[in-house]
Write a protein that holds these residues in place. Structure first.
Motif, mmCIF file in Angstrom:
data_model
loop_
_atom_site.group_PDB
_atom_site.id
_atom_site.type_symbol
_atom_site.label_atom_id
_atom_site.label_comp_id
_atom_site.label_asym_id
_atom_site.label_seq_id
_atom_site.Cartn_x
_atom_site.Cartn_y
_atom_site.Cartn_z
ATOM 1 N N PRO A 1 -4.675 1.587 4.562
ATOM 2 C CA PRO A 1 -3.640 2.552 4.970
ATOM 3 C C PRO A 1 -2.447 1.869 5.617
ATOM 4 O O PRO A 1 -1.323 2.357 5.528
ATOM 5 N N ASP A 2 -2.683 0.732 6.243
ATOM 6 C CA ASP A 2 -1.619 0.017 6.930
ATOM 7 C C ASP A 2 -0.590 -0.571 5.962
ATOM 8 O O ASP A 2 0.598 -0.644 6.286
ATOM 9 N N PHE A 3 -1.035 -0.990 4.776
ATOM 10 C CA PHE A 3 -0.137 -1.650 3.827
ATOM 11 C C PHE A 3 0.178 -0.785 2.608
ATOM 12 O O PHE A 3 1.156 -1.034 1.915
ATOM 13 N N ARG A 4 -0.602 0.221 2.351
ATOM 14 C CA ARG A 4 -0.553 1.014 1.127
ATOM 15 C C ARG A 4 0.880 1.405 0.737
ATOM 16 O O ARG A 4 1.594 2.063 1.478
ATOM 17 N N PHE A 5 1.280 0.968 -0.454
ATOM 18 C CA PHE A 5 2.575 1.286 -1.076
ATOM 19 C C PHE A 5 3.782 0.719 -0.320
ATOM 20 O O PHE A 5 4.899 1.161 -0.545
ATOM 21 N N LYS A 6 3.583 -0.252 0.557
ATOM 22 C CA LYS A 6 4.716 -0.819 1.280
ATOM 23 C C LYS A 6 5.527 -1.792 0.437
ATOM 24 O O LYS A 6 6.743 -1.888 0.581
ATOM 25 N N ALA A 7 4.855 -2.571 -0.408
ATOM 26 C CA ALA A 7 5.559 -3.608 -1.155
ATOM 27 C C ALA A 7 4.728 -4.047 -2.340
ATOM 28 O O ALA A 7 3.506 -3.891 -2.360
ATOM 29 N N ARG A 8 5.391 -4.614 -3.322
ATOM 30 C CA ARG A 8 4.714 -5.247 -4.451
ATOM 31 C C ARG A 8 4.477 -6.709 -4.116
ATOM 32 O O ARG A 8 5.323 -7.367 -3.483
ATOM 33 N N VAL A 9 3.344 -7.209 -4.541
ATOM 34 C CA VAL A 9 2.961 -8.582 -4.202
ATOM 35 C C VAL A 9 3.985 -9.593 -4.697
ATOM 36 O O VAL A 9 4.291 -10.573 -4.012
ATOM 37 N N TRP A 10 4.538 -9.382 -5.874
ATOM 38 C CA TRP A 10 5.461 -10.371 -6.441
ATOM 39 C C TRP A 10 6.818 -10.377 -5.722
ATOM 40 O O TRP A 10 7.641 -11.247 -5.960
#
Length: 599
Positions: free
Chosen positions: A226-235
Motif C-alpha cells: 500500500p505504501d508504494f502501490r501505483f506511485k511509479a514505474r520501475v523503469w
C-alpha cells in the motif's frame, strides 16, 4: 565433492546440493519461479526442467567412452526439475536441448493462460520474472481462446500487503516464507485447478514484522505494498545500494528513487548480515525523514533573530564563536547515525582544533524493538563505529551522563552537535537553552535546531559516502542514492533517466537538489576558519587515514569493502569468503545480469 557437468561446463558441487543450487553457487542461473535459496523446495512451477543423465557403465564396471574419449551418458527418459534433483558425481545436465526448451515454452504458455495483461499498470512491471521469462523462454504464442479465469483482486492480507489473485501463478513462495521464515503460518492454497488461489486462515491476518518480504520474493505482481502501490514505474526509477540505519544490524538494502526522492527500500542480499530480508519498520520508517522536514539552508542567530545565510558566513560565524571559549568549556557530541568518516573528523576537530577532551555520543537502546531475527535493541546504525574511531569520552572529559548538570551549573558554555536530536534525552534537550553557544549539524528540523545559534544542513546517509560498523563488527561501505548540490556531478549514471535528463518544463522532475553537505566537509571548513589547513577531498581520503591510524581498520579500503560486502574489524587480511549473491530479477534497472544458461 561430486563433480557435475552443466551444458559442457564441469563444476564442483557440494554433497547434498540440488542441480539448481550447484548452478547458482557457480554463478549460473536457471529459470525458476517457485525455488528460492532460503525456502524449502516445492517443485510446483516446473520452469527448471532439464535433461539429466549419468555416465554409462560397462558390465565390468568401467565407464563407456566415445571414440573421442568423452563418456557415454545415459539420459533419463523424462525431464527432471533442477530444484529437487540432488547432484551425483559424474552427472550431466543439459538445459538448452530442444526437449528442455520445448518444455519451458509449454510451461510459460500454461502459466500465461489466466494471467491478466496488467503490465502497463502493474507495480512489478520491469522487475517481473514472468516478463523476463516471457522474453527469454517463451515462443510468444498461445492456443488459449477461452475467457481468462477471474480471481479476487485487492485482498488485504495485512497492514502492508495486498494480494491480487488474478496475477498469482501459485508458486507458493509467500506461503513458505510465512511459515518457515516469518513463523506466522497463516497462508494456504484453497480450491483446485484453474480456480486455485491463496487465502488467509479464518480470523487471521498477515501482520508479521517481516511481512513485506513476500512482495520482494513474489515472482509476479500478485503482492503489492500500500505504501508504494501505483506511485511509479520501475523503469522510471534508479536503484542504488545503501545501508539501512534503522538499527545496528546494518541490513544491506537498495533504494528506489524518482524525482530525487526515495519511494521505497528493498533488501539487498548479504548472506553475512541480513541474507535476503529486511524488516517492515526499516522499509517504511527511515526514508520519510530523508524526503521531508529537511533543513534547507545554513542558519545563524544574530541579534536574537534567525536568518538564512550562505556556507561561508555560517562557518565563519561558528569558528568566531568557538574561539571565545576555553577548551574545558566546550563539548563535542558525535553521532552513532553518522558515518565513521564524519565521526573521525569530528573527534580530530575536538582534540586538535578545539583541544578539548569533552567528546562523546548518546546511545539509544530500545528493548521493545528487538527480536530473534534481524531487529536489534541498539537502534543506531553505527554505535560501534563511532566508538572505534574515537568519539568517546576519556577519563579527563565530561561524560554524557553529566552533560545536563554541567550545562545547568555553567561549567559547559558551548556545545558542537553533529547529527543528534536528543529526542530520547529530553532532560538534556531542556538544558540546552542555557548554553551561550550551540552549533548543530542537522538533517531535519527539530526542537534542537530551534535552539541552535548556527545550523548546518547536513546530508543524510542517503546523500553521503562512507562506512558503518554494524553490531557484528562488520565494516560496510555505502554511497549516495540521492543527489545534492554538493554531489550532483559525482552521481552520474546512478540517477534515473528521468532525473538525469529532465528539464524545467517536465512535470515529472522538480530538480529538488538540497543545499546540504556531508558533516566532515562542514567540520573541515570550520577548522580551516580557525587557521588550520585540512585538505581532505573525499570520504575515501579520510577512510585511508582511518585505515592507516586505527589498528582495527588496518588494511581496509573502499574497494575491498565493496568486493567482500563488508569486512570484520581487524580481519582485513582474512576477509570472509565471497558467497554467491542470489538476484531474483536480472532485467531490473541497476542489476548486473548473472550468466543465464538459456542464452
Amino acid at each position: 565433492m561430486p563433480h557435475i557437468v552443466i551444458d559442457g561446463q564441469r563444476i564442483e558441487a557440494r554433497d547434498g546440493k540440488t542441480v539448481i543450487e550447484a548452478a547458482y553457487d557457480n554463478g549460473m542461473q536457471m529459470p525458476h519461479f517457485c525455488w528460492h535459496p532460503e525456502l524449502s523446495v516445492s517443485g510446483n512451477c516446473r520452469m527448471c526442467l532439464v535433461e539429466v543423465g549419468l555416465p554409462k557403465r560397462l558390465p565390468d564396471g568401467d565407464f563407456d567412452t566415445n571414440p573421442d574419449g568423452t563418456p557415454v551418458v545415459n539420459f533419463f527418459p523424462k525431464l527432471q526439475i533442477a530444484c529437487a534433483t540432488t547432484v551425483a558425481d559424474g552427472m550431466h545436465i543439459l538445459t538448452n536441448t530442444e526437449k528442455a526448451i520445448t518444455a519451458r515454452e509449454a510451461v510459460m504458455e500454461f502459466i500465461l493462460i489466466n494471467h491478466p495483461l496488467d503490465c502497463p499498470i502493474c507495480d512489478e512491471a520491469g522487475q517481473c520474472k514472468l516478463q523476463e521469462y516471457s522474453f527469454r523462454h517463451s515462443n510468444g504464442e498461445s492456443r488459449f481462446d477461452e475467457e481468462k479465469n477471474h480471481n479476487l483482486k485487492r485482498q488485504k492480507w495485512g497492514p502492508n500487503v495486498i494480494y491480487d489473485g488474478e496475477r498469482c501463478i501459485s508458486c507458493s513462495r509467500c506461503i513458505r516464507f510465512a511459515k518457515e521464515v516469518a513463523h506466522q503460518d497463516v497462508l494456504t492454497f484453497i480450491h483446485r485447478g484453474d480456480h486455485v488461489t491463496i487465502k488467509l486462515f479464518d480470523g487471521t491476518e498477515f501482520d508479521n514484522d517481516y511481512s513485506m518480504n513476500v512482495i520482494d520474493i513474489c515472482p509476479v505482481g500478485a503482492l503489492t505494498s500500500p505504501d508504494f502501490r501505483f506511485k511509479a514505474r520501475v523503469w522510471d526509477m534508479s536503484f542504488n545500494d545503501t545501508i539501512c540505519t534503522g538499527c545496528a544490524r546494518g541490513c544491506n538494502i537498495s533504494a528506489g528513487v524518482r524525482d530525487n526522492e526515495i519511494l521505497r527500500f528493498e533488501p539487498r542480499t548479504n548472506m553475512y548480515v541480513n541474507k535476503h530480508w529486511m524488516c517492515d519498520y526499516g522499509r517504511l520508517n527511515i526514508y520519510p525523514d530523508v524526503n521531508s522536514n529537511r533543513v534547507e539552508s545554513p542558519m545563524v542567530i544574530e541579534k536574537g533573530e534567525r536568518r538564512n545565510t550562505d556556507w561561508d558566513e555560517a562557518c565563519e560565524y561558528a569558528s568566531y564563536n568557538l574561539k571565545k571559549y576555553r577548551s574545558n568549556e566546550i563539548m563535542v557530541i558525535g553521532s552513532p547515525n553518522a558515518a565513521n568518516e564524519d565521526n573521525y573528523i569530528l573527534q580530530k576537530f575536538a582534540k586538535t582544533v578545539l583541544r578539548t577532551h569533552n567528546i562523546g555520543f548518546l546511545k539509544a537502546e530500545d528493548d521493545s524493538f528487538t527480536d530473534d531475527f534481524l531487529k536489534l535493541s541498539d537502534i543506531r546504525a553505527n554505535s560501534l563505529g563511532a566508538n572505534e574511531v574515537g568519539v568517546n569520552t576519556n577519563v579527563h572529559g565530561i561524560r554524557i551522563s553529566d552533560l545536563a548538570d554541567k550545562i545547568n551549573n555553567g561549567h559547559l558554555k558551548a556545545l558542537y552537535v553533529m547529527e543528534e536530536d536528543f529526542l530520547m534525552y529530553p532532560h538534556i534537550l531542556e538544558a540546552l537553552g542555557q548554553l551561550e553557544f550551540l552549533a548543530v549539524h542537522a538533517v531535519n528540523n527539530s526542537k534542537l535546531t530551534e535552539l541552535a545559534h548556527v545550523v548546518f544542513p547536513t546530508s543524510s546517509f542517503a546523500e553521503s559516502e562512507g562506512t558503518f560498523v554494524n553490531a557484528g563488527r562488520r565494516v560496510q561501505y555505502f554511497s549516495p542514492v540521492l543527489a545534492t548540490k554538493e554531489n550532483l556531478r559525482t552521481m552520474g549514471m546512478k540517477m534515473s533517466r528521468l532525473d538525469k535528463f529532465g528539464t524545467d518544463n517536465d512535470r515529472w522532475t522538480s530538480d529538488n537538489y538540497r543545499n546540504a553537505r556531508q558533516s566532515w566537509r562542514v567540520i573541515q571548513a570550520v577548522a580551516n576558519c580557525i587557521e588550520h589547513n585540512w585538505s581532505y577531498k573525499s570520504s575515501s581520503d579520510i577512510f585511508d587515514e582511518i585505515s592507516n591510524t586505527i589498528a582495527t581498520f588496518k588494511g581496509m579500503s573502499y574497494s575491498l569493502l565493496k568486493q567482500y560486502q563488508g569486512i570484520i574489524l581487524s580481519r582485513a587480511d582474512k576477509p570472509e569468503p565471497k558467497l554467491a549473491v542470489y538476484q531474483s530479477y536480472s532485467m531490473k534497472p541497476g542489476l548486473q545480469v548473472i550468466r543465464n544458461l538459456g542464452n
